[in-house]
Design a protein around this motif. Structure first.
Motif, short mmCIF file in Angstrom:
data_model
loop_
_atom_site.label_atom_id
_atom_site.label_comp_id
_atom_site.label_asym_id
_atom_site.label_seq_id
_atom_site.Cartn_x
_atom_site.Cartn_y
_atom_site.Cartn_z
N LYS A 103 0.82 -1.22 0.00
CA LYS A 103 0.00 0.00 0.00
C LYS A 103 0.85 1.27 0.00
O LYS A 103 0.50 2.26 -0.66
CB LYS A 103 -0.94 -0.02 1.22
CG LYS A 103 -2.08 -1.01 1.07
CD LYS A 103 -3.09 -0.93 2.20
CE LYS A 103 -2.53 -1.49 3.48
NZ LYS A 103 -3.58 -1.64 4.52
N ILE A 104 1.99 1.25 0.70
CA ILE A 104 2.79 2.47 0.72
C ILE A 104 3.55 2.66 -0.60
O ILE A 104 3.89 3.79 -0.96
CB ILE A 104 3.74 2.54 1.93
CG1 ILE A 104 4.76 1.40 1.93
CG2 ILE A 104 2.96 2.55 3.22
CD1 ILE A 104 5.76 1.50 3.08
N ILE A 105 3.81 1.57 -1.33
CA ILE A 105 4.38 1.73 -2.67
C ILE A 105 3.41 2.49 -3.55
O ILE A 105 3.79 3.42 -4.27
CB ILE A 105 4.73 0.36 -3.29
CG1 ILE A 105 5.96 -0.23 -2.63
CG2 ILE A 105 4.99 0.51 -4.80
CD1 ILE A 105 6.27 -1.64 -3.08
N VAL A 106 2.14 2.11 -3.49
CA VAL A 106 1.12 2.81 -4.27
C VAL A 106 1.00 4.26 -3.80
O VAL A 106 0.84 5.18 -4.61
CB VAL A 106 -0.23 2.08 -4.17
CG1 VAL A 106 -1.36 2.92 -4.77
CG2 VAL A 106 -0.15 0.72 -4.87
N ARG A 107 1.11 4.48 -2.50
CA ARG A 107 1.07 5.85 -1.97
C ARG A 107 2.18 6.69 -2.58
O ARG A 107 2.00 7.88 -2.88
CB ARG A 107 1.20 5.81 -0.45
CG ARG A 107 1.48 7.17 0.22
CD ARG A 107 0.28 8.10 0.14
NE ARG A 107 0.55 9.37 0.78
CZ ARG A 107 1.08 10.42 0.19
NH1 ARG A 107 1.44 10.34 -1.09
NH2 ARG A 107 1.26 11.55 0.84
N CYS A 108 3.34 6.09 -2.79
CA CYS A 108 4.50 6.81 -3.32
C CYS A 108 4.37 7.11 -4.81
O CYS A 108 5.20 7.85 -5.36
CB CYS A 108 5.78 6.02 -3.07
SG CYS A 108 6.27 5.93 -1.33
N LEU A 109 3.36 6.55 -5.47
CA LEU A 109 3.14 6.86 -6.88
C LEU A 109 2.49 8.23 -7.07
O LEU A 109 2.44 8.76 -8.18
CB LEU A 109 2.24 5.80 -7.53
CG LEU A 109 2.75 4.36 -7.52
CD1 LEU A 109 1.67 3.43 -8.08
CD2 LEU A 109 4.03 4.22 -8.32
N ASP A 128 10.19 3.79 -10.65
CA ASP A 128 10.02 5.25 -10.62
C ASP A 128 10.07 5.77 -9.19
O ASP A 128 10.62 6.85 -8.93
CB ASP A 128 8.69 5.64 -11.28
CG ASP A 128 8.68 5.38 -12.77
OD1 ASP A 128 9.78 5.29 -13.35
OD2 ASP A 128 7.59 5.26 -13.35
N VAL A 129 9.48 5.02 -8.27
CA VAL A 129 9.54 5.40 -6.85
C VAL A 129 10.99 5.36 -6.37
O VAL A 129 11.43 6.24 -5.63
CB VAL A 129 8.66 4.46 -6.00
CG1 VAL A 129 8.79 4.81 -4.52
CG2 VAL A 129 7.20 4.57 -6.43
N GLY A 130 11.73 4.35 -6.82
CA GLY A 130 13.15 4.27 -6.47
C GLY A 130 13.93 5.46 -6.97
O GLY A 130 14.81 6.00 -6.28
N ASN A 131 13.61 5.93 -8.18
CA ASN A 131 14.27 7.12 -8.73
C ASN A 131 13.93 8.37 -7.94
O ASN A 131 14.76 9.27 -7.80
CB ASN A 131 13.87 7.31 -10.20
CG ASN A 131 14.79 6.56 -11.14
OD1 ASN A 131 15.96 6.36 -10.86
ND2 ASN A 131 14.24 6.13 -12.27
N ALA A 132 12.70 8.44 -7.43
CA ALA A 132 12.32 9.59 -6.61
C ALA A 132 13.09 9.59 -5.29
O ALA A 132 13.40 10.64 -4.73
CB ALA A 132 10.81 9.57 -6.34
#
Length: 458
Positions: A103-109, A128-132
């Motif tokens: 759920k927090i991966i989706v939050r980070c989108l 993409d989250v990793g790049n952020a």
């Protein structure tokens, strides 16, 4: 929706090259661009939902279930055999933590638009989250970790098929490695997969075969309830428990897929509720078959639970369904490997690589990946111990370390103290499990492969 993903990825590429904190106007431009595509997507929803462009809540429920139901149905009873009550507790903790980090991966989108105050989906994938989190490096780290973990996970399925073949024909003296190679030939058609629509068709067979196996094993166990010994759950084998841990971690590896699943939803606001329901339903099934099957077969619990059934046509018929489950469960992680590499723009691939799968370079690469997974399985009959080692590093990172770290860095100012404590606990526990799991897996691996006869199909 695909057009939105393309423009977002393009926008993220610009941000990766110039730096996430270089120019505020770049961020505003990107948000404006996303807003335009939000409007376009809303129009598409109004005109195309009836045509099945987006997944319904019910379909999303099954999509999430499919990411965590293939492997557990077959091997969790063996994990319970190795760990007893501790394995059951570990399963529950892994499921809860995996659900939370998904759920927090989706939050980070998402980011909040400073103009409208509304959430905007500005990232399309875990990478993409990793790049952020760490521009130019984080995305590659996530992709490399996903690639390694998924490649080792896919190798489990040819091994399971090899063991099913060997135990279905006990009077034929074929070694385990040969059975695995023979069964591995049937995985070759995966090289011709074009898109997720084709992959989705395997979900039907995955659901049906998993349910048939579950009902068959549980029914057989209930018919032999007089043999149940609840006290057998007190069993714990420190030498084999690391393999059980590796299986449990691999069983709940849904993180690489949640961004795609959430992005395909018709009602994205329901994602958290749907993933909660999916995890509860599948965990109940996993605990049920793990406990019921183990207390029924006890010391005779095989690594693939269907091999614990009595020899004969009955076991052979159930093993056919188990083989189907292995084939269909293999498709999604292997297709994800294809997508990771073919969309990664690696410097040693030509610019046109991956544009069409019907080219010698693409077919060769895909055939190589399938072959490596089959050869891994054939070369290491006690493969679950190797999976435990890789899972202790790559699997734990993907499931329990990366997501909360990314979340805290990106949204620390908006988080409550409760959120910060939960994320910190998940990271700390993840690191502890990684270190201890790696050490114990190495020791167990050395012990297992130093024993004679580890090539027998158990």
């Amino acid at each position: 929706m695909q057009s939105m993903f393309r423009i977002l990825i393009k926008g993220m590429g610009v941000m990766n090259r110039e730096g996430y904190q270089e120019k505020e106007e770049d961020k505003v431009n990107l948000l404006d661009e996303c807003e335009q595509y939000d409007i376009r997507d809303q129009q598409e929803e109004n005109t195309s939902c009836d045509e099945g462009t987006f997944a319904s809540t019910f379909e999303t429920f099954w999509n999430i279930c499919n990411t965590i139901q293939g492997l557990p149905i077959l091997v969790i009873p063996y994990a319970v055999k190795n760990g007893g009550y501790l394995a059951i507790l570990t399963l529950l903790l892994v499921a809860a933590a995996s659900n939370y980090t998904g759920k927090i991966i989706v939050r980070c989108l998402y980011e909040t638009d400073p103009k409208s105050g509304k959430r905007k989906r500005v990232r399309g994938s875990y990478a993409d989250v990793g790049n952020a989190f760490l521009p130019n490096i984080g995305g590659h780290l996530v992709l490399a970790t996903q690639f390694i973990e998924l490649l080792f996970v896919t190798a489990v399925y040819p091994l399971l098929v090899g063991k099913l073949i060997a135990r279905s024909f006990p009077h034929v003296a074929f070694p385990c490695w040969l059975c695995t190679l023979i069964g591995g030939i049937l995985f070759v058609p995966n090289v011709f997969l074009k898109n997720l629509s084709q992959v989705a068709w395997t979900s039907i067979l995955t659901v049906l075969s998993a349910k048939v196996i579950f009902v068959t094993v549980v029914t057989y166990s209930l018919l032999h309830v007089q043999k149940w010994e609840i006290s057998s759950l007190e069993n714990f084998d420190a030498s084999t428990y690391p393999s059980a841990l590796g299986v449990l971690v691999a069983s709940y590896l849904s993180q690489p897929f949640v961004s795609l699943i959430e992005g395909s939803m018709r009602h994205k606001e329901k994602f958290n509720s749907v993933i909660n329901l999916s995890y509860v339903a599948m965990t109940l099934l996993n605990v049920t078959i793990g406990v019921v099957a183990y207390i029924s077969f006890e010391v005779d619990t095989a690594e693939v639970i269907t091999n614990s059934l009595p020899e004969g046509s009955f076991r052979a018929a159930v093993n056919v369904m188990a083989a189907v489950l292995s084939f269909t469960s293999y498709t999604l992680p292997m297709f994800t490997i294809f997508e990771i590499i073919e969309n990664s723009s690696l410097f040693f691939f030509p610019g046109s690589y991956g544009k069409s799968i019907f080219t010698p370079s693409v077919i060769t690469f895909r055939l190589l990946m399938v072959s490596i997974s089959v050869i891994f399985a054939a070369a290491f009959p006690s493969y679950t111990y190797i999976l435990a080692l890789v899972g202790s590093i790559a699997g734990i990172s993907l499931e329990f370390i990366f997501p909360p770290l990314f979340h805290m860095k990106m949204y620390f100012q908006d988080m409550t103290w409760c959120n910060i404590v939960v994320d910190s606990v998940v990271v700390v526990v993840g690191v502890i499990v990684m270190v201890t799991g790696t050490i114990s897996s190495l020791l167990s691996l050395i012990e297992v492969y130093s024993r004679p006869g580890n090539g027998v199909c158990a």
